[in-house]
Design a protein around this motif. Structure first.
Motif, PDB file in Angstrom:
ATOM      1  N   SER A  76      21.140  42.238  -2.264  1.00  0.00           N
ATOM      2  CA  SER A  76      21.001  42.031  -3.715  1.00  0.00           C
ATOM      3  C   SER A  76      19.890  41.025  -3.962  1.00  0.00           C
ATOM      4  O   SER A  76      19.387  40.383  -3.028  1.00  0.00           O
ATOM      5  CB  SER A  76      22.308  41.511  -4.312  1.00  0.00           C
ATOM      6  OG  SER A  76      22.613  40.221  -3.787  1.00  0.00           O
ATOM      7  N   LYS A  83      23.335  38.721 -10.570  1.00  0.00           N
ATOM      8  CA  LYS A  83      23.138  39.499  -9.352  1.00  0.00           C
ATOM      9  C   LYS A  83      22.665  40.908  -9.698  1.00  0.00           C
ATOM     10  O   LYS A  83      23.212  41.561 -10.583  1.00  0.00           O
ATOM     11  CB  LYS A  83      24.459  39.568  -8.579  1.00  0.00           C
ATOM     12  CG  LYS A  83      24.417  40.411  -7.318  1.00  0.00           C
ATOM     13  CD  LYS A  83      25.805  40.439  -6.672  1.00  0.00           C
ATOM     14  CE  LYS A  83      25.840  41.361  -5.481  1.00  0.00           C
ATOM     15  NZ  LYS A  83      27.199  41.463  -4.894  1.00  0.00           N
ATOM     16  N   TYR A  84      21.636  41.364  -8.985  1.00  0.00           N
ATOM     17  CA  TYR A  84      21.095  42.712  -9.195  1.00  0.00           C
ATOM     18  C   TYR A  84      21.234  43.488  -7.877  1.00  0.00           C
ATOM     19  O   TYR A  84      20.610  43.152  -6.874  1.00  0.00           O
ATOM     20  CB  TYR A  84      19.629  42.641  -9.633  1.00  0.00           C
ATOM     21  CG  TYR A  84      19.452  41.870 -10.924  1.00  0.00           C
ATOM     22  CD1 TYR A  84      19.531  42.508 -12.151  1.00  0.00           C
ATOM     23  CD2 TYR A  84      19.237  40.489 -10.900  1.00  0.00           C
ATOM     24  CE1 TYR A  84      19.380  41.789 -13.335  1.00  0.00           C
ATOM     25  CE2 TYR A  84      19.093  39.770 -12.074  1.00  0.00           C
ATOM     26  CZ  TYR A  84      19.175  40.427 -13.293  1.00  0.00           C
ATOM     27  OH  TYR A  84      19.043  39.714 -14.464  1.00  0.00           O
ATOM     28  N   ASP A  85      22.069  44.509  -7.885  1.00  0.00           N
ATOM     29  CA  ASP A  85      22.446  45.207  -6.659  1.00  0.00           C
ATOM     30  C   ASP A  85      21.330  46.087  -6.110  1.00  0.00           C
ATOM     31  O   ASP A  85      20.435  46.541  -6.830  1.00  0.00           O
ATOM     32  CB  ASP A  85      23.694  46.059  -6.893  1.00  0.00           C
ATOM     33  CG  ASP A  85      24.931  45.221  -7.139  1.00  0.00           C
ATOM     34  OD1 ASP A  85      24.994  44.110  -6.577  1.00  0.00           O
ATOM     35  OD2 ASP A  85      25.825  45.659  -7.885  1.00  0.00           O
ATOM     36  N   TYR A  86      21.428  46.336  -4.821  1.00  0.00           N
ATOM     37  CA  TYR A  86      20.490  47.174  -4.073  1.00  0.00           C
ATOM     38  C   TYR A  86      20.763  48.642  -4.401  1.00  0.00           C
ATOM     39  O   TYR A  86      21.899  49.106  -4.316  1.00  0.00           O
ATOM     40  CB  TYR A  86      20.677  46.900  -2.586  1.00  0.00           C
ATOM     41  CG  TYR A  86      19.804  47.689  -1.639  1.00  0.00           C
ATOM     42  CD1 TYR A  86      18.445  47.886  -1.883  1.00  0.00           C
ATOM     43  CD2 TYR A  86      20.334  48.194  -0.459  1.00  0.00           C
ATOM     44  CE1 TYR A  86      17.652  48.572  -0.989  1.00  0.00           C
ATOM     45  CE2 TYR A  86      19.547  48.883   0.451  1.00  0.00           C
ATOM     46  CZ  TYR A  86      18.215  49.077   0.188  1.00  0.00           C
ATOM     47  OH  TYR A  86      17.428  49.767   1.074  1.00  0.00           O
ATOM     48  N   PHE A 112      16.001  47.778  -6.448  1.00  0.00           N
ATOM     49  CA  PHE A 112      17.162  47.054  -6.951  1.00  0.00           C
ATOM     50  C   PHE A 112      17.303  47.327  -8.443  1.00  0.00           C
ATOM     51  O   PHE A 112      16.359  47.786  -9.106  1.00  0.00           O
ATOM     52  CB  PHE A 112      16.999  45.542  -6.730  1.00  0.00           C
ATOM     53  CG  PHE A 112      16.976  45.141  -5.278  1.00  0.00           C
ATOM     54  CD1 PHE A 112      18.120  44.681  -4.658  1.00  0.00           C
ATOM     55  CD2 PHE A 112      15.801  45.238  -4.542  1.00  0.00           C
ATOM     56  CE1 PHE A 112      18.098  44.312  -3.325  1.00  0.00           C
ATOM     57  CE2 PHE A 112      15.773  44.879  -3.213  1.00  0.00           C
ATOM     58  CZ  PHE A 112      16.920  44.412  -2.594  1.00  0.00           C
TER      59      PHE A 112
END
Length: 632
Positions: A76, A83-86, A112
């Motif tokens: 991330s 938080k910015y997810d993969y 992402f």
């Protein structure tokens, strides 16, 4: 009128399209070669960041000599507490490991969830617990981070007339005080301070993780002669003179050092200076940094170069390297005579050491270089002619150039014939024999103490041996207290546990003692140590597998060569069952089960039988296949 109206409409349409194009162009913000503040690894580098409305796109290169690499599916990016997810990558799909090509790196585009275009800084986190490849403080404003260097250091003037310390024997403590400017504990910076004194109770390298929150660390070691010591920050080595009864203060600009250690920024002119010294020999220590790449005949590509060489070819290679580097040192007008003498001395001893180590270096080269199928060379040589070049080395015949810990390497009969007669070598040889137990964490016995009194003529050499013996006793007492605290923490934790193994338990009993309690389940046993980087990399790689196969018991076996304080910190982030053995037990296990290195993996089935064994990481898919089979 119609013509004029049509022209106005056309112009309006053109203006609209230009605005649309400009707006679309602005929707993608691209930052090339973004600076960053810290990193816990030397492999992953961010080359480009693109902020798009649909995704944040990060172009990376992962550097590794060989093997497979992959990105954890839990990766991330964090910015402003969000938080910015993969999302994924075409080159490195989730759960897929890609073989590293011959170029030594894998290039990939990672996607992402989109960050706001106004973002100025973010962290890249492959895993939340810092065990993956993490990069901190990635800057999107184009500004290079600078530490606040004290003014008195910036005003230091070079001293070409500085002198080297005396080589008279002088027993005392050498103190090293390090300050890492720009340090933050979450960066997981590793700091090793290596001071060798022949009879060191530390397993080399001496790993020292006691960095204060303000980035300071101080250690002391017994010394009898000036020696070239090393500070290793992550993978960057900083040589300096450690002198008995003297203190060296070292200030390091951590953000600049971190950038200088990358492929992206290593050649930039503004990342060349990142260390300052204070002390009696600060001028020499400072100048030594400019020639530190010239003092070792075996460079970063040497093991690739010497693969498949015969001993004579290897000798010629080492000699040519020595002559080339010596010429570079001699022609360097930026250093004074003291630094030149020191650099020549270090290079000469490294040259001698490389020649004497020809068998080991040639044999290990294919493994280190990651090359398979290299034929083994005939190692037989004529020792008289092979080592004849060493007779010309001035450093071997001058007590005024003993600025090295390699002196103890010349205690064998073969090596001693190339150095001027020196009773000190006889005393060192006796001390080395008596101190072998230090590497096994065993203090001297009463009989060994008596032997030292009877056989070591030089009082200072004898006292150095005894001082290290007392240091080892203190370390062992401290380690016992730390281990008790780690076990107490394990009892209160649900993610990791510890199995106590009696130090006197035989090798035949150890694995059954561990696995019998898990009959009915399959077990993965991982032999590792804190200093084994491939072991730690593999642990990160198999994390997704542990999440998939939750019924498997994961057992991690280390030995006493792992400093107990570091081992205690690391196992808190490694879910599973942990075992700590003596080094004798670990050696006996390796002999019993016929493996010669780590990481080594055993798969044990439900009946408690070993169904699979492999030294070196076999890959996630292979481990999964064997574990699933053992569960049936």
């Amino acid at each position: 009128m119609n013509t004029k109206h049509s022209l106005q409409k056309a112009l309006s349409l053109v203006a609209f399209l230009m605005l649309l194009v400009a707006t679309t162009a602005q929707a993608k913000r691209v930052v090339e070669r973004p600076y960053f503040l810290g990193s816990n690894n030397h492999k992953l580098e961010i080359e480009r960041v693109t902020l798009d409305k649909k995704a944040t796109i990060i172009d990376v290169k992962i550097y590794q000599a060989s093997g497979d690499v992959g990105i954890d599916s839990h990766a991330s990016i964090m910015a402003n507490g969000v938080k910015y997810d993969y999302i994924g990558s075409k080159q490195l799909p989730k759960g897929v490991f890609v073989k590293v090509p011959e170029c030594g790196y894998v290039a990939a585009t990672l996607r992402f969830k989109p960050m706001p275009e106004s973002t100025t800084e973010f962290d890249f986190r492959e895993t939340a617990d810092n065990s993956g490849w993490n990069i901190y403080g990635v800057r999107l404003d184009g500004k290079r981070p600078h530490a606040d260097i004290p003014q008195h250091l910036l005003q230091q003037a070079p001293d070409k007339n500085s002198k080297l310390p005396s080589t008279d024997l002088n027993l005392g403590k050498t103190v090293v005080a390090v300050r890492l400017l720009g340090y933050k504990p979450e960066y997981k910076t590793t700091l090793d301070i290596i001071v060798d004194n022949w009879f060191s109770p530390y397993r080399m390298p001496y790993e020292h993780d006691s960095i204060s929150v303000d980035g300071t660390c101080q250690v002391s070691a017994n010394a009898i002669l000036p020696t070239v010591a090393t500070i290793r920050v992550n993978r960057t080595e900083i040589p300096f003179l450690a002198v008995p009864n003297d203190t060296t203060t070292v200030t390091i600009d951590l953000p600049t050092l971190t950038l200088a250690a990358t492929h992206l920024f290593a050649t930039d002119s503004d990342v060349k200076k990142y260390v300052w010294f204070e002390g009696k020999h600060a001028a020499v220590d400072t100048e030594l940094q400019s020639v530190k790449t010239k003092i070792d005949v075996l460079g970063v590509t040497s093991f690739d170069d010497i693969c498949g060489m015969t001993p004579l070819q290897y000798r010629d290679y080492v000699q040519q390297s020595y002559e080339r580097l010596l010429a570079a040192i001699n022609s360097n007008a930026a250093i004074g005579s003291a630094t030149r003498t020191l650099a020549q001395s270090i290079l000469s001893m490294n040259y001698a050491s490389a020649l004497f180590g020809f068998k080991n270096n040639i044999s290990m080269a294919p493994m280190i270089a990651g090359k398979r199928g290299v034929p083994r060379a005939d190692m037989s040589i004529d020792t008289v002619s092979y080592f004849k070049p060493l007779e010309k080395l001035a450093v071997l015949h001058s007590k005024n150039q003993r600025y090295y810990f390699y002196l103890s390497d010349f205690t064998s009969a073969l090596r001693r014939k190339y150095i001027s007669a020196d009773p000190l070598l006889d005393d060192i040889a006796v001390g080395k024999r008596l101190s072998r137990s230090f590497n096994r964490k065993r203090p001297l016995t009463e009989q060994q103490m008596a032997a030292a009194h009877d056989s070591i003529a030089n009082d200072m050499v004898r006292e150095l041996l005894f001082a290290n013996n007392e240091d080892l006793k203190s370390q062992l007492a401290s380690a016992d207290n730390i281990l008790a605290e780690v076990k107490k923490s394990a009892n209160q934790n649900s993610t990791f546990s510890i199995i106590d193994i009696d130090p006197k338990m035989s090798a035949e009993q150890i694995l059954p003692t561990i696995t019998d309690r898990y009959k009915g389940k399959s077990v993965l046993i991982d032999f590792w140590n804190t200093w084994c980087m491939p072991c730690r990399a593999a642990m990160s790689t198999i994390r997704p597998l542990k999440e998939q196969l939750t019924d498997v018991v994961y057992v991690y076996i280390a030995d006493a060569s792992s400093p107990v304080d570091k081992w205690g910190k690391m196992i808190k982030t490694i879910s599973g069952v942990h075992v700590r053995l003596t080094e004798e037990q670990a050696d006996a296990l390796a002999k019993l089960y016929k493996f010669s290195g780590i990481p080594t993996y055993f798969v044990v089935n439900k009946e408690g039988k070993i169904t699979y064994q492999k030294t070196s990481f076999p890959g996630v898919e292979k481990l999964k296949e064997e574990l699933v089979s053992a569960m049936r």
